[in-house]
Design an enzyme around this catalytic site. Structure first.
Site, mmCIF file in Angstrom:
data_model
loop_
_atom_site.group_PDB
_atom_site.id
_atom_site.type_symbol
_atom_site.label_atom_id
_atom_site.label_comp_id
_atom_site.label_asym_id
_atom_site.label_seq_id
_atom_site.Cartn_x
_atom_site.Cartn_y
_atom_site.Cartn_z
ATOM 1 N N HIS A 39 0.841 -1.190 0.000
ATOM 2 C CA HIS A 39 0.000 0.000 0.000
ATOM 3 C C HIS A 39 0.882 1.248 0.000
ATOM 4 O O HIS A 39 2.105 1.165 0.194
ATOM 5 C CB HIS A 39 -0.941 0.008 1.223
ATOM 6 C CG HIS A 39 -0.228 0.066 2.537
ATOM 7 N ND1 HIS A 39 -0.089 -1.010 3.385
ATOM 8 C CD2 HIS A 39 0.406 1.089 3.161
ATOM 9 C CE1 HIS A 39 0.588 -0.652 4.455
ATOM 10 N NE2 HIS A 39 0.906 0.612 4.342
HETATM 11 P P1 TYD Z 1 -1.909 -4.187 7.952
HETATM 12 O O1 TYD Z 1 -2.177 -2.796 7.440
HETATM 13 O O2 TYD Z 1 -2.456 -5.323 7.136
HETATM 14 O O3 TYD Z 1 -0.347 -4.380 8.117
HETATM 15 P P2 TYD Z 1 0.795 -4.342 6.967
HETATM 16 O O4 TYD Z 1 0.577 -3.065 6.218
HETATM 17 O O5 TYD Z 1 2.064 -4.400 7.724
HETATM 18 O O6 TYD Z 1 0.643 -5.522 6.091
HETATM 19 O O7 TYD Z 1 -2.445 -4.265 9.435
HETATM 20 C C1 TYD Z 1 -2.735 -5.493 10.077
HETATM 21 C C2 TYD Z 1 -3.902 -5.283 11.024
HETATM 22 O O8 TYD Z 1 -3.564 -4.354 12.044
HETATM 23 C C3 TYD Z 1 -5.136 -4.743 10.318
HETATM 24 O O9 TYD Z 1 -6.268 -5.411 10.862
HETATM 25 C C4 TYD Z 1 -5.182 -3.285 10.697
HETATM 26 C C5 TYD Z 1 -4.495 -3.272 12.054
HETATM 27 N N1 TYD Z 1 -3.760 -2.025 12.343
HETATM 28 C C6 TYD Z 1 -4.198 -1.231 13.375
HETATM 29 O O10 TYD Z 1 -5.208 -1.503 14.049
HETATM 30 N N2 TYD Z 1 -3.479 -0.090 13.657
HETATM 31 C C7 TYD Z 1 -2.383 0.260 12.955
HETATM 32 O O11 TYD Z 1 -1.752 1.300 13.267
HETATM 33 C C8 TYD Z 1 -1.951 -0.581 11.875
HETATM 34 C C9 TYD Z 1 -0.727 -0.216 11.059
HETATM 35 C C10 TYD Z 1 -2.678 -1.722 11.606
#
Ligand code: TYD
Length: 137
Positions: free
Chosen positions: A49
């Site tokens: 992303h």
């Molecule tokens: P995700 O965005 O998929 O992580 P990455 O970009 O590293 O692959 O996030 C994983 C999960 O954590 C998703 O359910 C959203 C949650 N999350 C939060 O609640 N707060 C945050 O600050 C972040 C970055 C993710």
């Protein structure tokens, strides 16, 4: 690209090492959010992303992981494996994080609270946002 490596001062003595992170000092923004990633299976990639408006500093506290960063024109890879080095990412940058070691603990500081509306999950939409951004300049 809006990417910078930040060297943090290490306070090392016979009792070990310490790094202090302070907003608007060695971290270039006011810190609103801290999260950390760990227990990532080695074959998994995360991220996929970009953010419309977010500044982040990533620090690999333990182990190793790599970032693929893409501003729509240039792609570059950074491997983080030093807890005294921060990777500062700002602006429209597509990111993928991969090659996590089993023991990797990746700390991320950000200047905004978690907000899904700030995310761009489609690479095509990201390229369009970059083109719109460039034409606005
Ligand atoms: P995700 O965005 O998929 O992580 P990455 O970009 O590293 O692959 O996030 C994983 C999960 O954590 C998703 O359910 C959203 C949650 N999350 C939060 O609640 N707060 C945050 O600050 C972040 C970055 C993710």
């Amino acid at each position: 690209m809006n990417i910078e490596l930040i060297d943090f001062q290490e306070h090392v003595n016979e009792r070990g090492a310490l790094v202090a992170l302070e907003e608007r000092k060695n971290i270039p923004f006011a810190i609103k959010r801290v999260y950390y990633i760990y227990d990532v299976p080695q074959e998994k990639r995360r991220g996929y992303h970009a953010h419309r408006d977010l500044e982040q500093v990533a620090v690999c506290l333990k182990g190793r992981c790599s970032f693929l960063l893409d501003d729509g024109k240039t792609k570059t890879t950074y491997t983080l494996e030093n807890p005294a080095t921060g990777l500062y990412i700002k602006g429209l940058v597509w990111r993928e994080i991969f090659d996590f070691s089993d023991d990797c603990v990746l700390l991320v500081l950000a200047n905004h609270y978690y907000d899904t509306k700030d995310y761009i999950f489609s690479y095509q939409e990201f390229l369009k946002a970059v083109a719109d951004d460039t034409s606005a300049c």
